[in-house]
Scaffold this motif. Structure first.
Motif, short mmCIF file in Angstrom:
data_model
loop_
_atom_site.label_atom_id
_atom_site.label_comp_id
_atom_site.label_asym_id
_atom_site.label_seq_id
_atom_site.Cartn_x
_atom_site.Cartn_y
_atom_site.Cartn_z
N SER A 20 -27.71 -11.66 36.33
CA SER A 20 -28.68 -11.34 37.38
C SER A 20 -29.22 -12.62 38.02
O SER A 20 -29.38 -12.69 39.25
N MET A 21 -29.49 -13.63 37.20
CA MET A 21 -29.97 -14.90 37.73
C MET A 21 -28.92 -15.57 38.62
O MET A 21 -29.25 -16.12 39.68
N ILE A 22 -27.66 -15.50 38.23
CA ILE A 22 -26.60 -16.10 39.03
C ILE A 22 -26.44 -15.36 40.35
O ILE A 22 -26.29 -15.98 41.40
N LYS A 23 -26.52 -14.04 40.32
CA LYS A 23 -26.43 -13.25 41.56
C LYS A 23 -27.58 -13.60 42.50
O LYS A 23 -27.39 -13.72 43.70
N SER A 24 -28.78 -13.74 41.96
CA SER A 24 -29.94 -14.09 42.78
C SER A 24 -29.76 -15.48 43.39
O SER A 24 -30.09 -15.70 44.55
N LYS A 26 -26.94 -17.02 44.06
CA LYS A 26 -25.91 -16.95 45.09
C LYS A 26 -26.43 -16.27 46.35
O LYS A 26 -25.96 -16.55 47.45
N ALA A 27 -27.41 -15.38 46.20
CA ALA A 27 -28.00 -14.69 47.35
C ALA A 27 -29.01 -15.57 48.06
O ALA A 27 -29.59 -15.17 49.06
N GLY A 28 -29.27 -16.76 47.52
CA GLY A 28 -30.17 -17.71 48.16
C GLY A 28 -31.59 -17.65 47.66
O GLY A 28 -32.47 -18.29 48.22
N LYS A 29 -31.83 -16.90 46.63
CA LYS A 29 -33.19 -16.82 46.09
C LYS A 29 -33.36 -17.87 45.01
O LYS A 29 -32.46 -18.13 44.23
N SER A 30 -34.54 -18.46 44.97
CA SER A 30 -34.84 -19.45 43.96
C SER A 30 -35.17 -18.75 42.65
O SER A 30 -35.89 -17.76 42.63
N ILE A 31 -34.69 -19.27 41.56
CA ILE A 31 -34.97 -18.68 40.25
C ILE A 31 -36.43 -18.94 39.86
O ILE A 31 -37.08 -18.11 39.26
#
Length: 45
Positions: A20-24, A26-31
């Motif tokens: 989920s963190m990797i998908k976020s 890649k979507a341009g969202k900061s962890i």
């Protein structure tokens, strides 16, 4: 046997969280702040 089952379930949950963190990411969202820079003072970018 019970410990092994718990270990497998825990490993699966960790895998889903990392995926989920990797998908976020890649979507341009900061962890760290979720990409909502008005709440973290604009330090995202």
């Amino acid at each position: 046997m019970g410990t092994f089952v718990v270990l497998i379930i825990l490993a699966f949950v960790v895998f889903l969280a990392i995926r989920s963190m990797i998908k976020s990411k890649k979507a341009g969202k900061s962890i760290s702040c979720g990409g909502d820079c008005k709440h973290c003072g604009g330090h995202c970018h």
